[in-house]
Design a protein around this motif. Structure first.
Motif, short mmCIF file in Angstrom:
data_model
loop_
_atom_site.label_atom_id
_atom_site.label_comp_id
_atom_site.label_asym_id
_atom_site.label_seq_id
_atom_site.Cartn_x
_atom_site.Cartn_y
_atom_site.Cartn_z
N LEU A 1 -2.32 -1.19 1.00
CA LEU A 1 -1.02 -0.60 1.31
C LEU A 1 -0.40 -1.31 2.52
CD1 LEU A 1 1.07 1.52 0.67
CD2 LEU A 1 -0.14 3.11 2.17
N GLU A 2 -1.24 -1.63 3.50
CA GLU A 2 -0.73 -2.36 4.67
C GLU A 2 -0.19 -3.72 4.26
OE1 GLU A 2 -3.82 -2.56 7.55
OE2 GLU A 2 -3.79 -0.40 7.97
N LYS A 3 -0.88 -4.40 3.35
CA LYS A 3 -0.40 -5.69 2.84
C LYS A 3 0.94 -5.51 2.12
CE LYS A 3 -4.23 -8.86 1.86
NZ LYS A 3 -4.97 -9.52 0.75
N ALA A 4 1.02 -4.49 1.29
CA ALA A 4 2.23 -4.25 0.49
C ALA A 4 3.44 -4.02 1.38
CB ALA A 4 2.02 -3.06 -0.44
N GLU A 5 3.22 -3.41 2.51
CA GLU A 5 4.33 -3.14 3.41
C GLU A 5 4.88 -4.40 4.06
OE1 GLU A 5 2.60 -0.24 6.02
OE2 GLU A 5 3.35 1.45 4.84
N THR A 6 4.13 -5.50 4.00
CA THR A 6 4.61 -6.77 4.58
C THR A 6 5.41 -7.59 3.56
OG1 THR A 6 2.66 -8.09 3.93
CG2 THR A 6 2.53 -6.84 6.01
N LEU A 7 5.41 -7.18 2.30
CA LEU A 7 6.05 -7.99 1.25
C LEU A 7 7.57 -8.03 1.42
CD1 LEU A 7 4.09 -6.90 -1.96
CD2 LEU A 7 3.63 -8.81 -0.42
N LYS A 8 8.13 -9.21 1.18
CA LYS A 8 9.57 -9.39 1.20
C LYS A 8 10.02 -10.11 -0.07
CE LYS A 8 9.88 -9.65 6.27
NZ LYS A 8 10.29 -10.48 7.42
N SER A 9 11.32 -10.18 -0.24
CA SER A 9 11.89 -10.83 -1.42
C SER A 9 11.39 -12.26 -1.55
CB SER A 9 13.42 -10.82 -1.32
OG SER A 9 13.99 -11.53 -2.39
N GLU A 10 11.01 -12.63 -2.76
CA GLU A 10 10.57 -13.98 -3.15
C GLU A 10 9.16 -14.34 -2.68
OE1 GLU A 10 12.47 -15.39 -5.47
OE2 GLU A 10 13.69 -13.62 -5.12
N TYR A 11 8.40 -13.37 -2.11
CA TYR A 11 6.98 -13.62 -1.89
C TYR A 11 6.32 -13.81 -3.25
CZ TYR A 11 6.66 -12.42 3.11
OH TYR A 11 6.77 -12.41 4.48
#
Length: 530
Positions: A1-11
């Motif tokens: 979940l912590e990783k998912a919160e760092t995701l941005k467009s086009e990752y």
């Protein structure tokens, strides 16, 4: 979940988990029936904020789209176009394999040829001072294949032309090339019509289940001012020359007396829509781009006729013009008086512009058309010589052959056939010359001496000495054909990595300078000065 919160467009990410049926299904997306319960999330690579939005309606400038083409290709529209582009070549290959054709590759480094568009030249390092050309078409090689005993050939070929670019042209393009031995015009046209219908159905899902209309070149030019008329709307050119040849309006009468034409088109129900400003823009358009001397107009309003030329025309002449053009109250008549070529080009282009401006064209309609019997020669006034209308290897119609052999050059028709779809030429071909004497006469008529013809086409003429079958073929411009079928406005939207109107690749910055050492190896020195 912590990783998912760092995701941005086009990752770029990967997930591992359990696929389960959705409790609440979404029919609007492909994966709407399932969802994944994630056990592991992998971030393959991060991404900076992209310079263009990755969505179809981003309205990014063309130059920005081309500079970051790899991002532009991620859009749904471009992904769809790439998929359909693959489909058009696949189904074409399927058709040819099922009908006994052999796929053969022809050379990319060939001898430069002087007729047609400019060649892209490639210097030879191993043969100093000499040059290859990139092929404008496999024309000579596919004819040589017929002489070599190949009966049915096709190729998906890359071709190159160093010419001024437009929305439907690129310096490099893909051609579906076809040639057949022991055929007449009807054989080739029937085969190609079958292919066109097969590809059209597989790419668009629609059927063109009708026999394609055929129209002689002379009729197309007379009625539509174009050798690739758009038949989706009914506006046609009307010849007024006989009506105004003795008119007191000198701009019309003198044009006819000097061998020119006076023609008109009608913009239906445009009286209220076309202000003087719009009409002035149309006049500037035909003068600037087609060399017309001017654009006359007659507006038919409910309260009578409005026209700056009305005072120069007699009542009978005005009545005859209205009757000839079949104009009605509310219409606007546009008239051009000039040389035949200028009138056709100006009114043909204005016809298309009016069709778009008045929304007369049904964009969901597809109209295939064969334009046949092109002239063999076209007189180039700038160079003061005749050029081949199609190319110099096109055979002459039997009805006109005696006239050609007797020395006539004007009004010599050929066994040609262009396939037009919605006002775009998507393919063109002909039955070829296979008699070496006639081929030599054509070269002579084009101003090539025997010595020049031998120097430029000697290998080709030599092949005819050893028996050539009757043969003919056609070439499709795949990019343009695809553009029309997908209803795209620009050919750049159906090519993965296209060039700009100046022939530049903004992404790779080609063309570019090279090291002096490379030029020295090729025995070349640039004379360009900034």
């Amino acid at each position: 979940l912590e990783k998912a919160e760092t995701l941005k467009s086009e990752y770029v990410v990967g997930i591992k988990g359990t696929v389960k049926e959705r409790a609440s299904k979404n029919k609007n997306i492909k994966t709407g029936d399932i969802e994944v319960f994630v056990n592991e999330l992998i971030i393959y690579s991060t991404a900076e904020t992209p310079p263009i939005y990755i969505k179809d309606d981003d309205n990014a400038a063309d130059n920005l789209r081309l500079k970051y083409r790899y991002l532009d290709l991620r859009k749904n529209k471009m992904q769809r176009n790439l998929t359909f582009r693959n489909m058009i070549t696949k189904v074409a290959r399927d058709y040819f394999y099922e009908n006994g054709f052999t796929e053969i590759e022809t050379p990319m480094l060939i001898k430069p040829t002087p007729e047609g568009a400019r060649d892209f030249l490639v210097p030879s390092r191993t043969n100093p001072g000499t040059f290859y050309a990139l092929p404008q078409s496999p024309q000579l090689f596919k004819q040589l294949l017929m002489i070599g005993g190949v009966e049915k050939y096709f190729q998906i070929a890359k071709c190159f032309r160093d010419e001024d670019l437009r929305a439907d042209r690129q310096p490099e393009f893909t051609q579906l090339d076809i040639e057949m031995s022991f055929v007449e015009k009807e054989d080739v046209m029937n085969e190609i019509e079958g292919l066109a219908k097969y590809v059209f159905k597989n790419v668009t899902g629609e059927e063109a289940n009708y026999t394609f209309q055929r129209m002689p070149y002379a009729e197309a030019m007379d009625r539509f001012g174009s050798d690739k008329p758009d038949l989706r709307f009914a506006v046609e050119l009307k010849d007024l020359s006989d009506i105004v040849k003795n008119s007191s309006f000198n701009a019309f009468s003198s044009t006819v007396q000097n061998g020119g034409l006076v023609k008109a088109i009608v913009a239906p129900s445009a009286n209220e829509k076309f202000s003087r400003k719009v009409i002035s823009e149309y006049e500037e358009y035909v003068k600037t781009y087609f060399g017309a001397k001017g654009l006359a107009y007659i507006k038919l309003g409910a309260d009578g006729i409005s026209s700056p030329i009305a005072k120069f025309l007699s009542e009978d002449e005005m009545k005859a013009i209205i009757e000839k053009t079949e104009a009605k109250t509310g219409d606007v008549i546009f008239i051009v008086a000039d040389k035949k070529k200028v009138v056709a080009a100006a009114l043909g282009a204005l016809r298309l512009r009016i069709g778009k401006d008045l929304d007369l064209i049904n964009k969901d309609d597809f109209k295939f058309l064969w334009v046949v019997d092109f002239p063999m020669f076209d007189y180039d006034e700038e160079e003061q010589r005749y050029k081949a209308e199609h190319h110099p290897f096109t055979s002459i119609k039997a009805e006109d052959l005696d006239k050609f052999l007797a020395g006539q050059t004007e009004d010599i028709r050929t066994n040609t056939y262009d396939l037009v779809l919605n006002g775009s030429e998507i393919g063109g071909g002909s039955i070829r010359i296979f008699n070496p004497k006639i081929q030599s006469m054509v070269f002579d008529r084009l101003g090539l001496s025997q010595e020049e013809a031998k120097a430029k086409f000697g290998f080709f003429l030599d092949a005819f000495k050893y028996g050539a079958p009757p043969h003919g073929g056609l070439a499709f411009g795949i990019d343009r054909w695809f553009m029309v079928m997908l209803k795209e406005e620009s050919i750049r939207d159906v090519i993965p990595f296209p060039k700009t109107n100046k022939g530049q690749c903004l992404m790779t910055e080609a063309p570019n300078t090279v090291d002096e050492k490379q030029l020295e190896e090729l025995f070349i020195k640039s004379t360009y000065e900034k």
